[in-house]
Write an enzyme that holds these catalytic residues in place. Structure first.
Site, PDB file in Angstrom:
ATOM      1  N   ASP A 252      31.395  25.689  48.358  1.00  0.00           N
ATOM      2  CA  ASP A 252      32.391  24.624  48.244  1.00  0.00           C
ATOM      3  C   ASP A 252      33.430  24.774  49.343  1.00  0.00           C
ATOM      4  O   ASP A 252      33.761  25.886  49.756  1.00  0.00           O
ATOM      5  CB  ASP A 252      33.087  24.683  46.879  1.00  0.00           C
ATOM      6  CG  ASP A 252      34.252  23.711  46.786  1.00  0.00           C
ATOM      7  OD1 ASP A 252      33.989  22.501  46.699  1.00  0.00           O
ATOM      8  OD2 ASP A 252      35.402  24.175  46.847  1.00  0.00           O
ATOM      9  N   HIS A 277      40.754  40.925  33.247  1.00  0.00           N
ATOM     10  CA  HIS A 277      42.109  40.371  33.242  1.00  0.00           C
ATOM     11  C   HIS A 277      42.206  39.168  32.311  1.00  0.00           C
ATOM     12  O   HIS A 277      43.094  39.093  31.448  1.00  0.00           O
ATOM     13  CB  HIS A 277      42.501  39.992  34.673  1.00  0.00           C
ATOM     14  CG  HIS A 277      43.936  39.646  34.857  1.00  0.00           C
ATOM     15  ND1 HIS A 277      44.425  38.369  34.685  1.00  0.00           N
ATOM     16  CD2 HIS A 277      45.011  40.399  35.218  1.00  0.00           C
ATOM     17  CE1 HIS A 277      45.731  38.351  34.920  1.00  0.00           C
ATOM     18  NE2 HIS A 277      46.112  39.574  35.249  1.00  0.00           N
ATOM     19  N   SER A 449      51.572  39.346  33.979  1.00  0.00           N
ATOM     20  CA  SER A 449      50.344  38.723  33.475  1.00  0.00           C
ATOM     21  C   SER A 449      50.211  38.879  31.972  1.00  0.00           C
ATOM     22  O   SER A 449      49.534  38.092  31.316  1.00  0.00           O
ATOM     23  CB  SER A 449      49.115  39.345  34.150  1.00  0.00           C
ATOM     24  OG  SER A 449      48.968  38.899  35.468  1.00  0.00           O
TER      25      SER A 449
END
Length: 525
Positions: A252, A277, A449
């Site tokens: 892409d 994660h 996070s």
């Protein structure tokens, strides 16, 4: 993704020698003394500061006193991240299913352009590793811009440090092997090292260093050393490697936003372990409460929609913009974005996606970043954000979250957390957070996070039990209802004992109990 391997960073340091009826003012809180017990540590983010002397979000208190016997509506939360292990025993029952899609028939049944997107979509396909955005900018060449100059300087600094780190980790691995060979055993203790007597200067140096390592990191040093090694070589082989093209396998063009149909439906990617994660983030929000497995998620009545768009490296703006739009179009009312980077060449694509989410009444919760910086300063920018000029927000649905540790007091803001009284809205637990990781395991991880999904989980609770409230109202509730930070907080070197108001727009810590009380009042207006 601008992520610091915080476990590795800790190893390097070691090596390198009020709204409720019973609300209290911050001055009355007493910090818990001593280390937390394992049972406390595993759920400290759910505990209550007044009751437990731990700066959690009062989640357990909210369930016990405010939500008991109440029924909420199901809320879909989009996890835009590295992928999610949807087969995990503590997550599989809360995974979103696209009922308009017939699994495995190879047909785009709902005609949204994504074939068999049963549990979400993977915009990265089989790609895992990626370069940093600064690496891409440097690779394109000098265009005379200030952005290029800044990126080149940052790249050279980071690359130089990575090369030094490589020398260090190579030495440590070599020292460990030398000790194993000398002692003729794989695992050894500090006492074993003290018993080594040698005139070989190399072995002597190895013994001295490994004694220091073992004394600081403990018996688990080898796992941390391996993680550090993976981090360092990941930087050099992928993140900072101008010749590496992680996009090649995807086929892409990240510069063309008009081409939107790429990737596949394998939402954990080609290797589940690389979805660590995102699986951890999903678990913080939604791992099943009270089932006796691992930890508890913040929210009940929740379904997680996995949207894989964050590689090991910096995410592409195109992938993030399309991931946000995908989550919005498929019913997410909250989106968690535990990613970020210093450069964003196509930031307008992401800004437009955020505005699209705002129009559709979707809250976007974003991590503030892990550099310990004031992100109000232009040189410390953390993208995506919700302001083009650091003066006015262009959207009302973005909540940016900094990280707390579990020790109340001036040092309660995690040392790695970014801050800023304009670009950071609120703080939430983000240090030593216990949650799901791939293949039915659990782990403590730290970072903003982890703080973002803790806040997102509280947002899900509000949207579940008070569904008439708008995304902008939920954002304001999370900011206004929080527990005040101590009057002064440590914001790092040169910023000691700053006013709490310097840390964030609200100067507060997310509190689920207070948030639900405020939501109750607001819903009746």
């Amino acid at each position: 993704m601008k992520k610091i391997n915080l476990t590795a960073s800790a190893l390097v340091v070691a090596l390198s020698l009020c709204l409720s009826a019973n609300a209290q003012t911050s001055s009355t809180y007493v910090a818990k003394k001593g280390e937390l017990k394992e049972s406390e540590l595993q759920r400290w983010s759910h505990l209550d500061l007044a009751k437990d002397s731990i700066p959690g979000m009062s989640v357990d208190k909210a369930y016990a006193e405010l939500l008991k016997g109440k029924k909420g509506v199901k809320v879909i939360v989009g996890i835009v991240d590295s992928g999610v292990d949807i087969d995990h025993d503590d997550l599989k029952s809360v995974v979103w299913t696209n009922k308009k899609e017939i699994p495995g028939n190879g047909i785009d049944d709902d005609k949204n352009g994504y074939i068999d997107d049963v549990h979400g979509w993977n915009f990265l396909g089989d790609a895992v590793h990626e370069t940093l955005e600064m690496t891409r900018i440097v690779k394109k060449g000098d265009d005379g811009s200030e952005t290029y100059k800044k990126a080149l300087a940052a790249y050279n600094e980071k690359n130089s440090k990575a090369l030094k780190d490589k020398q260090q980790v190579d030495f440590l691995l070599g020292a460990d092997k030398a000790i194993q060979k000398y002692l003729n055993k794989e695992n050894y203790t500090v006492d074993d090292l003290k018993g080594i007597s040698t005139t070989d200067p190399d072995l002597s140096k190895s013994t001295m260093i490994m004694t220091r390592v073992l004394s600081n990191a403990g018996p688990g040093f080898r796992g941390e050393l391996e993680e550090y090694n993976k981090y360092v070589y990941g930087q050099l082989d992928y993140n900072l490697n101008k010749d590496f093209d992680g996009r090649k396998v995807l086929g892409d063009n990240p510069e063309d936003i008009t081409k939107t149909k790429y990737g596949n439906n394998v939402v954990y990617g080609p290797d589940k372990e690389e979805a660590l994660h995102g699986t951890h983030v999903a678990g913080i929000i939604a791992q099943v409460r009270g089932n006796g497995i691992g930890g508890d998620g913040v929210a009940d009545n929740v379904e997680i929609m996995a949207v894989r768009a964050v590689p090991d490296g910096d995410e592409y703006d195109k992938d993030i913009a399309l991931a946000i739009r995908y989550a919005v179009d498929n019913g997410a009312k909250v989106i968690n974005g535990s990613f970020g980077k210093s450069y964003s060449p196509h930031k307008q694509w992401v800004f437009d996606a955020i505005k699209y989410a705002e129009k559709k009444d979707v809250l976007f919760v974003h991590a503030a970043g892990n550099d310990g910086d004031n992100i109000d300063l232009a040189e410390n920018a953390n993208y995506p954000n919700d302001s083009a000029d650091n003066k006015k927000e262009f959207a009302s649905n973005v909540l940016t979250v900094g990280a707390l540790n579990n020790k109340y007091g001036e040092g309660v803001i995690a040392e790695f957390s970014n801050y800023g009284n304009f670009n950071v809205d609120v703080f939430a637990p983000g240090d030593e957070i216990y949650a799901t990781i791939p293949n039915n395991k659990f782990k403590y991880l730290q970072g903003t996070s982890m703080a973002a999904p803790n806040a997102a989980g509280v947002a899900v609770l509000i949207r579940s039990y008070y569904p008439k409230l708008k995304a902008s109202q939920v954002k304001q509730i999370l900011m206004d209802s929080g527990t005040p930070l101590p009057a002064t907080v440590d914001l790092g070197e040169g910023q000691m004992a700053s006013k709490a108001a310097d840390s964030s727009k609200s100067g507060k810590m997310v509190n689920a109990y207070n948030a639900l009380l405020m939501a109750e009042k607001m819903s009746k207006k």
